[in-house]
Design a protein around this motif. Structure first.
Motif, PDB file in Angstrom:
ATOM      1  N   PHE A  18       0.824  -1.206   0.000  1.00 58.77           N
ATOM      2  CA  PHE A  18       0.000   0.000   0.000  1.00 58.77           C
ATOM      3  C   PHE A  18       0.860   1.260   0.000  1.00 58.77           C
ATOM      4  N   SER A  19       1.903   1.263   0.823  1.00 62.54           N
ATOM      5  CA  SER A  19       2.771   2.442   0.929  1.00 62.54           C
ATOM      6  C   SER A  19       3.477   2.728  -0.388  1.00 62.54           C
ATOM      7  N   LEU A  20       3.995   1.684  -1.018  1.00 60.59           N
ATOM      8  CA  LEU A  20       4.689   1.838  -2.298  1.00 60.59           C
ATOM      9  C   LEU A  20       3.749   2.355  -3.368  1.00 60.59           C
ATOM     10  N   PHE A  21       2.546   1.799  -3.426  1.00 57.73           N
ATOM     11  CA  PHE A  21       1.554   2.232  -4.409  1.00 57.73           C
ATOM     12  C   PHE A  21       1.202   3.697  -4.208  1.00 57.73           C
ATOM     13  N   LEU A  22       0.901   4.076  -2.962  1.00 60.67           N
ATOM     14  CA  LEU A  22       0.540   5.464  -2.661  1.00 60.67           C
ATOM     15  C   LEU A  22       1.680   6.413  -2.990  1.00 60.67           C
ATOM     16  N   GLN A  23       2.887   6.028  -2.656  1.00 56.03           N
ATOM     17  CA  GLN A  23       4.048   6.875  -2.890  1.00 56.03           C
ATOM     18  C   GLN A  23       4.272   7.125  -4.386  1.00 56.03           C
ATOM     19  N   ILE A  24       4.176   6.074  -5.174  1.00 52.90           N
ATOM     20  CA  ILE A  24       4.401   6.210  -6.613  1.00 52.90           C
ATOM     21  C   ILE A  24       3.276   7.012  -7.274  1.00 52.90           C
ATOM     22  N   ILE A  25       2.042   6.758  -6.889  1.00 53.82           N
ATOM     23  CA  ILE A  25       0.915   7.498  -7.451  1.00 53.82           C
ATOM     24  C   ILE A  25       1.036   8.983  -7.119  1.00 53.82           C
ATOM     25  N   CYS A  26       1.385   9.295  -5.871  1.00 50.99           N
ATOM     26  CA  CYS A  26       1.506  10.697  -5.456  1.00 50.99           C
ATOM     27  C   CYS A  26       2.672  11.396  -6.156  1.00 50.99           C
ATOM     28  N   SER A  27       3.717  10.653  -6.460  1.00 46.84           N
ATOM     29  CA  SER A  27       4.890  11.266  -7.093  1.00 46.84           C
ATOM     30  C   SER A  27       4.705  11.485  -8.588  1.00 46.84           C
ATOM     31  N   LYS A  28       3.837  10.692  -9.223  1.00 50.48           N
ATOM     32  CA  LYS A  28       3.722  10.752 -10.672  1.00 50.48           C
ATOM     33  C   LYS A  28       2.357  11.220 -11.185  1.00 50.48           C
ATOM     34  N   CYS A  29       1.365  11.285 -10.312  1.00 47.41           N
ATOM     35  CA  CYS A  29       0.001  11.639 -10.750  1.00 47.41           C
ATOM     36  C   CYS A  29      -0.552  12.754  -9.874  1.00 47.41           C
ATOM     37  N   SER A  30      -0.076  13.958 -10.087  1.00 50.15           N
ATOM     38  CA  SER A  30      -0.475  15.076  -9.233  1.00 50.15           C
ATOM     39  C   SER A  30      -1.946  15.444  -9.404  1.00 50.15           C
ATOM     40  N   HIS A  31      -2.581  14.990 -10.486  1.00 53.12           N
ATOM     41  CA  HIS A  31      -3.988  15.320 -10.728  1.00 53.12           C
ATOM     42  C   HIS A  31      -4.943  14.448  -9.922  1.00 53.12           C
ATOM     43  N   LEU A  32      -4.458  13.350  -9.348  1.00 54.86           N
ATOM     44  CA  LEU A  32      -5.336  12.433  -8.632  1.00 54.86           C
ATOM     45  C   LEU A  32      -5.533  12.875  -7.183  1.00 54.86           C
ATOM     46  N   ASN A  33      -6.766  12.807  -6.709  1.00 58.56           N
ATOM     47  CA  ASN A  33      -7.044  13.097  -5.304  1.00 58.56           C
ATOM     48  C   ASN A  33      -7.199  11.791  -4.521  1.00 58.56           C
ATOM     49  N   LEU A  34      -7.505  11.911  -3.238  1.00 53.43           N
ATOM     50  CA  LEU A  34      -7.599  10.712  -2.403  1.00 53.43           C
ATOM     51  C   LEU A  34      -8.743   9.788  -2.825  1.00 53.43           C
ATOM     52  N   LEU A  35      -9.822  10.373  -3.317  1.00 51.95           N
ATOM     53  CA  LEU A  35     -10.936   9.540  -3.776  1.00 51.95           C
ATOM     54  C   LEU A  35     -10.528   8.727  -4.997  1.00 51.95           C
ATOM     55  N   ASP A  36      -9.820   9.364  -5.928  1.00 53.06           N
ATOM     56  CA  ASP A  36      -9.330   8.652  -7.117  1.00 53.06           C
ATOM     57  C   ASP A  36      -8.439   7.476  -6.711  1.00 53.06           C
ATOM     58  N   ILE A  37      -7.536   7.749  -5.778  1.00 54.28           N
ATOM     59  CA  ILE A  37      -6.592   6.716  -5.352  1.00 54.28           C
ATOM     60  C   ILE A  37      -7.318   5.583  -4.635  1.00 54.28           C
ATOM     61  N   SER A  38      -8.292   5.944  -3.793  1.00 56.09           N
ATOM     62  CA  SER A  38      -9.035   4.907  -3.070  1.00 56.09           C
ATOM     63  C   SER A  38      -9.816   4.014  -4.027  1.00 56.09           C
ATOM     64  N   ASN A  39     -10.231   4.557  -5.163  1.00 57.76           N
ATOM     65  CA  ASN A  39     -10.963   3.753  -6.151  1.00 57.76           C
ATOM     66  C   ASN A  39     -10.080   2.676  -6.769  1.00 57.76           C
ATOM     67  N   PHE A  40      -8.774   2.899  -6.803  1.00 57.27           N
ATOM     68  CA  PHE A  40      -7.848   1.874  -7.291  1.00 57.27           C
ATOM     69  C   PHE A  40      -7.646   0.784  -6.238  1.00 57.27           C
ATOM     70  N   ILE A  41      -7.767   1.163  -4.978  1.00 59.46           N
ATOM     71  CA  ILE A  41      -7.432   0.273  -3.870  1.00 59.46           C
ATOM     72  C   ILE A  41      -8.627  -0.544  -3.386  1.00 59.46           C
ATOM     73  N   CYS A  42      -9.813   0.075  -3.386  1.00 59.21           N
ATOM     74  CA  CYS A  42     -11.005  -0.585  -2.840  1.00 59.21           C
ATOM     75  C   CYS A  42     -11.735  -1.405  -3.904  1.00 59.21           C
ATOM     76  N   ARG A  43     -12.329  -2.479  -3.456  1.00 57.58           N
ATOM     77  CA  ARG A  43     -13.155  -3.299  -4.348  1.00 57.58           C
ATOM     78  C   ARG A  43     -14.505  -2.620  -4.597  1.00 57.58           C
ATOM     79  N   ASP A  44     -15.060  -2.858  -5.779  1.00 63.55           N
ATOM     80  CA  ASP A  44     -16.414  -2.383  -6.071  1.00 63.55           C
ATOM     81  C   ASP A  44     -17.450  -3.178  -5.288  1.00 63.55           C
TER      82      ASP A  44
END
Length: 201
Positions: free
Chosen positions: A95-121
């Motif tokens: 989780f930490s690695l994923f969050l770190q890489i997303i935050c470093s390379k995808c400045s347009h994404l907010n926490l809701l966007d990121i949570s949608n990648f992590i949480c199941r539908d």
């Protein structure tokens, strides 16, 4: 990766009293028993904050900087001194690695966007993150088997390729191979998200 983010686990409560109606704040102890789960499965109901309006805002630059500069290896070493199970530490690290890489390379994404990648539908469908991790798990095992065929297959006629892959998951080389390939997969995923964003602008 914490699974305790429900509405019953609010650390600070606000109350108003007196003639002026000034707010006062109270700290509430919360249950941290499931803050380091041993599996990747997360549902939106595990994270009640995904429905809060704040998560749709851009991540504050200071928060993003703090995430990017986090020393995950140091955190892992501290967790090991606390006798946290290795399986839980692996989940924390993913989780930490994923969050770190997303935050470093995808400045347009907010926490809701990121949570949608992590949480199941829903309970029966894998999340985006789970799919990536499972794919890399078996891909890295296959790479080890292919590079060490004599060890895994050469003298063991009874071992099928599937059994060899399973054995590779416990080989000493698997750990480094897995984490290197997972980092690359996360970086490629982040690049793809940026390309999609640029194409939609």
């Amino acid at each position: 990766c914490s699974k305790i983010g429900n509405d019953g686990n609010i650390l600070v409560t606000e109350s108003f009293s007196g003639p002026t109606g000034n707010p006062s704040y109270t700290l509430i102890p919360i249950d941290h028993g499931y803050c380091l789960p041993d599996c990747l499965q997360l549902n939106s109901y595990n994270w009640a904050w995904t429905c809060w309006p704040q998560v749709k805002e851009k991540i504050h630059p200071n928060v993003r900087k703090s995430i990017i500069e986090t020393d995950i290896a140091l955190d892992v070493s501290i967790l090991r001194t606390l006798n946290i199970r290795e399986k839980c530490i692996d989940v924390f690290r993913i989780f930490s690695l994923f969050l770190q890489i997303i935050c470093s390379k995808c400045s347009h994404l907010n926490l809701l966007d990121i949570s949608n990648f992590i949480c199941r539908d829903d309970d029966d469908s894998l999340s985006v993150l789970e799919k990536i991790v499972i794919k890399i798990k078996w891909k890295s095992a296959f790479q080890i088997v292919r590079g060490h065929q004599t060890h895994f297959l050469g003298h063991h006629d009874e071992k099928s390729p599937q059994n060899a892959l399973t054995l590779a998951l416990y080989h000493s080389l698997f750990v480094g191979t897995f984490w290197d390939m997972l980092r690359t997969a996360f970086e490629n995923f982040a690049i793809a998200q940026n390309l999609n964003y640029q194409n939609q602008k």
